[in-house]
Design a protein around this motif. Structure first.
Motif, PDB file in Angstrom:
ATOM      1  N   ILE A 139       0.806  -1.093   0.026  1.00 38.10           N
ATOM      2  CA  ILE A 139       0.029  -0.083  -0.103  1.00 38.10           C
ATOM      3  C   ILE A 139       0.959   1.192   0.173  1.00 38.10           C
ATOM      4  O   ILE A 139       1.679   1.181   0.982  1.00 38.10           O
ATOM      5  CB  ILE A 139      -0.852  -0.058   1.351  1.00 38.10           C
ATOM      6  CG1 ILE A 139      -1.707  -1.068   1.326  1.00 38.10           C
ATOM      7  CG2 ILE A 139      -1.639   1.368   1.112  1.00 38.10           C
ATOM      8  CD1 ILE A 139      -2.676  -1.609   0.135  1.00 38.10           C
ATOM      9  N   ASN A 140       0.807   1.911  -1.197  1.00 41.82           N
ATOM     10  CA  ASN A 140       1.780   3.121  -1.186  1.00 41.82           C
ATOM     11  C   ASN A 140       1.114   4.316  -1.682  1.00 41.82           C
ATOM     12  O   ASN A 140      -0.096   4.201  -2.132  1.00 41.82           O
ATOM     13  CB  ASN A 140       2.956   2.556  -2.179  1.00 41.82           C
ATOM     14  CG  ASN A 140       2.057   2.076  -3.470  1.00 41.82           C
ATOM     15  OD1 ASN A 140       1.349   2.652  -4.045  1.00 41.82           O
ATOM     16  ND2 ASN A 140       2.786   0.942  -3.791  1.00 41.82           N
ATOM     17  N   ALA A 141       2.022   5.443  -2.097  1.00 40.58           N
ATOM     18  CA  ALA A 141       1.404   6.641  -2.500  1.00 40.58           C
ATOM     19  C   ALA A 141       0.501   6.465  -3.606  1.00 40.58           C
ATOM     20  O   ALA A 141      -0.523   7.049  -4.123  1.00 40.58           O
ATOM     21  CB  ALA A 141       2.247   7.707  -2.648  1.00 40.58           C
ATOM     22  N   SER A 142       1.168   5.631  -4.755  1.00 47.09           N
ATOM     23  CA  SER A 142       0.498   5.655  -6.172  1.00 47.09           C
ATOM     24  C   SER A 142      -0.745   4.901  -5.983  1.00 47.09           C
ATOM     25  O   SER A 142      -1.805   5.142  -6.657  1.00 47.09           O
ATOM     26  CB  SER A 142       1.486   4.950  -7.081  1.00 47.09           C
ATOM     27  OG  SER A 142       1.115   3.767  -7.505  1.00 47.09           O
ATOM     28  N   ASN A 143      -0.795   3.692  -5.111  1.00 53.30           N
ATOM     29  CA  ASN A 143      -2.371   3.024  -5.355  1.00 53.30           C
ATOM     30  C   ASN A 143      -3.164   3.781  -4.267  1.00 53.30           C
ATOM     31  O   ASN A 143      -4.099   3.607  -4.387  1.00 53.30           O
ATOM     32  CB  ASN A 143      -2.136   1.398  -4.922  1.00 53.30           C
ATOM     33  CG  ASN A 143      -1.242   1.049  -3.931  1.00 53.30           C
ATOM     34  OD1 ASN A 143      -1.413   1.789  -2.797  1.00 53.30           O
ATOM     35  ND2 ASN A 143      -0.867  -0.019  -3.933  1.00 53.30           N
ATOM     36  N   LEU A 144      -2.725   4.486  -3.134  1.00 54.99           N
ATOM     37  CA  LEU A 144      -3.588   5.101  -2.374  1.00 54.99           C
ATOM     38  C   LEU A 144      -4.366   6.270  -3.223  1.00 54.99           C
ATOM     39  O   LEU A 144      -5.527   6.648  -2.899  1.00 54.99           O
ATOM     40  CB  LEU A 144      -2.843   5.617  -1.233  1.00 54.99           C
ATOM     41  CG  LEU A 144      -2.658   4.822  -0.182  1.00 54.99           C
ATOM     42  CD1 LEU A 144      -1.699   5.577   0.960  1.00 54.99           C
ATOM     43  CD2 LEU A 144      -3.833   4.132   0.462  1.00 54.99           C
ATOM     44  N   ALA A 145      -3.558   6.861  -4.184  1.00 57.27           N
ATOM     45  CA  ALA A 145      -4.121   8.179  -4.736  1.00 57.27           C
ATOM     46  C   ALA A 145      -5.317   7.579  -5.813  1.00 57.27           C
ATOM     47  O   ALA A 145      -6.045   8.159  -6.197  1.00 57.27           O
ATOM     48  CB  ALA A 145      -3.003   8.556  -5.584  1.00 57.27           C
ATOM     49  N   LYS A 146      -5.380   6.343  -6.032  1.00 52.23           N
ATOM     50  CA  LYS A 146      -6.480   5.505  -6.740  1.00 52.23           C
ATOM     51  C   LYS A 146      -7.488   4.982  -6.027  1.00 52.23           C
ATOM     52  O   LYS A 146      -8.852   4.773  -6.697  1.00 52.23           O
ATOM     53  CB  LYS A 146      -5.975   4.449  -7.696  1.00 52.23           C
ATOM     54  CG  LYS A 146      -4.707   4.892  -8.674  1.00 52.23           C
ATOM     55  CD  LYS A 146      -4.835   4.188 -10.002  1.00 52.23           C
ATOM     56  CE  LYS A 146      -3.632   4.550 -10.654  1.00 52.23           C
ATOM     57  NZ  LYS A 146      -2.258   3.830 -10.608  1.00 52.23           N
ATOM     58  N   ALA A 147      -7.520   5.194  -4.714  1.00 51.38           N
ATOM     59  CA  ALA A 147      -8.481   4.504  -3.760  1.00 51.38           C
ATOM     60  C   ALA A 147      -9.774   5.127  -3.983  1.00 51.38           C
ATOM     61  O   ALA A 147     -10.158   6.510  -4.328  1.00 51.38           O
ATOM     62  CB  ALA A 147      -8.184   4.791  -2.378  1.00 51.38           C
ATOM     63  N   ARG A 148     -10.989   4.482  -3.852  1.00 45.97           N
ATOM     64  CA  ARG A 148     -12.290   5.075  -3.728  1.00 45.97           C
ATOM     65  C   ARG A 148     -12.435   6.241  -2.597  1.00 45.97           C
ATOM     66  O   ARG A 148     -11.707   6.047  -1.647  1.00 45.97           O
ATOM     67  CB  ARG A 148     -13.143   3.826  -3.330  1.00 45.97           C
ATOM     68  CG  ARG A 148     -14.793   4.422  -3.024  1.00 45.97           C
ATOM     69  CD  ARG A 148     -15.790   3.360  -2.969  1.00 45.97           C
ATOM     70  NE  ARG A 148     -15.897   2.506  -3.989  1.00 45.97           N
ATOM     71  CZ  ARG A 148     -16.934   1.729  -4.096  1.00 45.97           C
ATOM     72  NH1 ARG A 148     -17.591   1.217  -2.925  1.00 45.97           N
ATOM     73  NH2 ARG A 148     -17.262   0.917  -5.325  1.00 45.97           N
ATOM     74  N   SER A 149     -12.936   7.209  -3.156  1.00 45.25           N
ATOM     75  CA  SER A 149     -13.197   8.315  -2.030  1.00 45.25           C
ATOM     76  C   SER A 149     -13.798   8.012  -0.864  1.00 45.25           C
ATOM     77  O   SER A 149     -14.729   7.215  -0.669  1.00 45.25           O
ATOM     78  CB  SER A 149     -13.806   9.534  -2.812  1.00 45.25           C
ATOM     79  OG  SER A 149     -14.677  10.167  -2.024  1.00 45.25           O
ATOM     80  N   GLY A 150     -13.180   8.414   0.410  1.00 45.67           N
ATOM     81  CA  GLY A 150     -13.676   7.995   1.616  1.00 45.67           C
ATOM     82  C   GLY A 150     -13.373   6.832   1.901  1.00 45.67           C
ATOM     83  O   GLY A 150     -13.665   6.200   3.225  1.00 45.67           O
ATOM     84  N   LEU A 151     -12.449   5.978   1.330  1.00 43.25           N
ATOM     85  CA  LEU A 151     -11.580   4.691   1.930  1.00 43.25           C
ATOM     86  C   LEU A 151     -11.429   4.909   3.155  1.00 43.25           C
ATOM     87  O   LEU A 151     -10.814   5.774   3.875  1.00 43.25           O
ATOM     88  CB  LEU A 151     -10.588   4.282   1.110  1.00 43.25           C
ATOM     89  CG  LEU A 151      -9.952   2.927   1.276  1.00 43.25           C
ATOM     90  CD1 LEU A 151     -10.580   1.796   0.676  1.00 43.25           C
ATOM     91  CD2 LEU A 151      -8.340   3.021   1.237  1.00 43.25           C
ATOM     92  N   ILE A 152     -11.347   3.509   4.243  1.00 41.18           N
ATOM     93  CA  ILE A 152     -10.814   3.485   5.432  1.00 41.18           C
ATOM     94  C   ILE A 152      -9.934   2.141   5.451  1.00 41.18           C
ATOM     95  O   ILE A 152     -10.450   1.091   4.897  1.00 41.18           O
ATOM     96  CB  ILE A 152     -12.079   3.481   6.525  1.00 41.18           C
ATOM     97  CG1 ILE A 152     -12.627   4.518   6.439  1.00 41.18           C
ATOM     98  CG2 ILE A 152     -11.445   2.950   7.762  1.00 41.18           C
ATOM     99  CD1 ILE A 152     -13.963   4.734   7.379  1.00 41.18           C
ATOM    100  N   LEU A 153      -8.668   2.373   5.637  1.00 34.53           N
ATOM    101  CA  LEU A 153      -7.649   1.404   5.671  1.00 34.53           C
ATOM    102  C   LEU A 153      -7.268   0.678   6.914  1.00 34.53           C
ATOM    103  O   LEU A 153      -7.008   1.471   8.091  1.00 34.53           O
ATOM    104  CB  LEU A 153      -6.365   1.962   5.034  1.00 34.53           C
ATOM    105  CG  LEU A 153      -5.278   0.901   4.905  1.00 34.53           C
ATOM    106  CD1 LEU A 153      -5.533  -0.014   3.534  1.00 34.53           C
ATOM    107  CD2 LEU A 153      -4.006   1.558   4.506  1.00 34.53           C
ATOM    108  N   ILE A 154      -7.483  -0.372   7.008  1.00 36.36           N
ATOM    109  CA  ILE A 154      -6.757  -1.137   8.194  1.00 36.36           C
ATOM    110  C   ILE A 154      -5.800  -2.113   8.094  1.00 36.36           C
ATOM    111  O   ILE A 154      -5.889  -3.060   7.250  1.00 36.36           O
ATOM    112  CB  ILE A 154      -8.152  -1.971   8.827  1.00 36.36           C
ATOM    113  CG1 ILE A 154      -9.599  -1.299   8.764  1.00 36.36           C
ATOM    114  CG2 ILE A 154      -8.084  -2.827  10.147  1.00 36.36           C
ATOM    115  CD1 ILE A 154      -9.648  -0.120   9.836  1.00 36.36           C
ATOM    116  N   ASN A 155      -4.941  -2.203   9.035  1.00 38.66           N
ATOM    117  CA  ASN A 155      -3.620  -2.942   9.094  1.00 38.66           C
ATOM    118  C   ASN A 155      -3.374  -3.585  10.290  1.00 38.66           C
ATOM    119  O   ASN A 155      -3.158  -3.296  11.354  1.00 38.66           O
ATOM    120  CB  ASN A 155      -2.260  -2.184   8.665  1.00 38.66           C
ATOM    121  CG  ASN A 155      -1.155  -3.235   8.119  1.00 38.66           C
ATOM    122  OD1 ASN A 155      -1.500  -4.150   8.310  1.00 38.66           O
ATOM    123  ND2 ASN A 155      -0.201  -2.480   8.233  1.00 38.66           N
TER     124      ASN A 155
END
Ligand code: DGY
Length: 323
Positions: A223-239
């Motif tokens: 998970i990096n800047a380039s794929n975060l930029a493409k994420a659906r608006s409002g995404l919530i990420l859990i690790n």
């Protein structure tokens, strides 16, 4: 016959330490602090078996020893990216882990973080304890609804599936998954899940994304800047997987610039040190690696590590042999 010498690198629940002493000549790390490289190398020379944890970094340098005694590393934990497997294999050391027994509790912590991040629970508790809550109002601390949303799961092993079960059957969520290998139609069908062929596509098509893949070099900054930029608006990420799977600087930037809505982390790159950029990041809930931290699970992890070790010294193949 003398018992094999087993070194347990961190304190275990009492019941499991007692059980270990029945089968093995056990040495405990009484101070319960992480071992240095030198301590770990010495342990490889001194003991027949070692049970390390995620806090023991078994790098190639640690394995650079003469007069090796250790024949098995029965890791206490499912993840083993802290152990350099090629080095262990070169020296003929067997490596085992403790799968299954922690799947439910780790998925429970992922669910906890997902709900906390979506419903701003950390922020709400902080407001209340700081005596800053001025009462109910229709626009106070509005979060994101979880029920019926789409949950993306990266890594669809036992923990990923336990998460899918909670999301799908508990919260009516649609399940998307990313896994490098093709998941069987039978398993996908159980959760009515759709498999994606790239992380980008999964991020674009999900409201929540929860990470359940292994750590290590192959998944570093998955998970990096380039794929975060493409994420659906409002995404919530859990690790709840391993810290290195997320580029923490990119995550903090994405939170700061509203590229994604919120995140929940139970694991950190270089933990227990926390990158200061995360401390300042908004909409971020953080827990101190609590995934498997229940009495039941921590005991079961110990018993499972012991079962593997016992099988090995009996001459059998341990059930959780990973190398
Ligand atoms: C695991 O089992 O991998 C936990 O994260 C603790 O190491």
């Amino acid at each position: 016959m003398s018992k094999p010498k087993l070194f347990i690198t961190r304190r275990w629940p009492k019941a499991v330490e007692e059980a270990a002493k029945e089968e093995f000549d056990v040495t405990l790390n009484d101070k319960d602090i992480p071992l240095s490289i030198e301590d770990m190398s010495n342990a490889l020379k001194r003991y027949d078996a070692i049970s390390p944890t995620v806090t023991d970094i078994l790098s190639p340098k640690v394995f650079d020893v003469e007069n090796l005694s250790c024949k098995i590393l029965c890791n206490y934990g499912v993840g083993y990216s802290h152990i350099d497997i090629p080095s262990a294999k070169n020296l003929g050391i067997c490596v085992t882990n403790t799968p299954d027994v922690l799947s439910d509790c780790t998925a429970d912590i992922a669910m906890t973080l997902m709900l906390m991040a979506a419903r701003r629970a950390g922020e709400g508790e902080r407001e209340l304890r700081a005596d800053k809550w001025d009462g109910w109002r229709p626009t106070h601390m509005i979060g994101a609804k979880v029920t019926d949303k789409t949950l993306g799961i990266i890594g669809f092993g036992r923990i990923g599936q336990a998460m899918a079960s909670r999301g799908h059957f508990g919260f009516g969520m649609k399940i998307n998954i990313f896994s490098r290998s093709q998941v069987s139609a039978e398993i996908l069908g159980k959760y009515n899940a759709k498999q994606f062929s790239s992380v980008e596509a999964l991020l674009e098509e999900s409201d929540f994304v929860s990470l359940h893949c292994p750590g290590g070099a192959s998944n570093r900054h998955l998970i990096n800047a380039s794929n975060l930029a493409k994420a659906r608006s409002g995404l919530i990420l859990i690790n709840t997987a391993r810290g290195e799977v997320v580029d923490e600087t990119a995550l903090a930037d994405a939170l700061e610039n509203n590229v994604i809505k919120a995140a929940g982390l139970d694991v950190f790159d270089g933990e227990p040190k926390i990158n200061p950029i995360l401390m300042a990041a908004p909409n971020l809930v953080m827990l101190p690696h609590l995934g498997s931290a229940t009495k039941e699970t921590r005991e079961e992890m110990g018993f499972r590590a012991l079962e593997n070790c016992k099988a090995f010294f009996k001459g059998d193949t341990p059930m959780d042999k990973v190398a």
